[in-house]
Motif scaffolding. Structure first.
Motif, mmCIF file in Angstrom:
data_model
loop_
_atom_site.group_PDB
_atom_site.id
_atom_site.type_symbol
_atom_site.label_atom_id
_atom_site.label_comp_id
_atom_site.label_asym_id
_atom_site.label_seq_id
_atom_site.Cartn_x
_atom_site.Cartn_y
_atom_site.Cartn_z
ATOM 1 N N THR A 23 0.937 -1.176 0.024
ATOM 2 C CA THR A 23 -0.059 -0.034 -0.011
ATOM 3 C C THR A 23 0.722 1.144 0.051
ATOM 4 O OG1 THR A 23 -0.179 0.022 2.297
ATOM 5 C CG2 THR A 23 -1.782 -1.115 1.213
ATOM 6 N N SER A 25 1.548 5.654 -0.551
ATOM 7 C CA SER A 25 0.919 7.092 -0.254
ATOM 8 C C SER A 25 1.816 7.938 -0.589
ATOM 9 C CB SER A 25 0.295 7.288 1.392
ATOM 10 O OG SER A 25 1.384 6.972 2.245
ATOM 11 N N ASN A 77 -4.107 2.363 -5.078
ATOM 12 C CA ASN A 77 -2.750 2.582 -4.654
ATOM 13 C C ASN A 77 -1.765 1.578 -4.181
ATOM 14 O OD1 ASN A 77 -3.328 5.404 -5.417
ATOM 15 N ND2 ASN A 77 -3.824 6.081 -3.333
#
Length: 120
Positions: A23, A25, A77
């Motif tokens: 994951t 970000s 994402n």
């Protein structure tokens, strides 16, 4: 702040399967090539697979072809690696990374990694 967080590692018997998630970000996941790499004491750093931003071009290291499958879901994402028929020599710490379509990306682009141990 760019973050790549891998999950899904563990201990598995030879012939077993695992699925990793990465994951992300802090950057626009739609744009970069993404890849999976691994590091082990015996083999050092190895590039495993790379995928282009659209998910339409994929490359694999020969030794994992047919056993590992890379994929990505840009809307989430998230980068994935499905692994089947695991072997003791697959024991390593696995990292997702930005960059690296066909070769090892710089380690400063890697996540923090997840450990896999393949043993009976």
């Amino acid at each position: 702040q760019v973050q790549l967080v891998e999950s899904g590692g563990g201990m598995v018997q030879p012939g077993g399967s695992l699925r990793f998630s990465c994951t992300t970000s802090g950057f626009d996941f739609n744009y970069p090539v993404m890849s999976w790499v691994r590091q082990s004491p015996g083999k050092g750093r190895e590039w495993l697979s790379g995928i282009n931003p659209a998910g339409t071009t994929i490359y694999y290291k020969d030794s994992v072809k047919g056993r590992f499958t890379i994929s990505r879901v840009n809307a989430e994402n998230t980068l994935y690696l499905q692994m089947i028929d695991l072997k003791p020599e697959d024991t390593a710490r696995y990292y997702c990374s930005r960059g690296g379509l066909v070769s090892l990306p710089p380690s400063n682009l890697w996540g923090q990694g997840t450990q896999v141990t393949v043993s009976s």
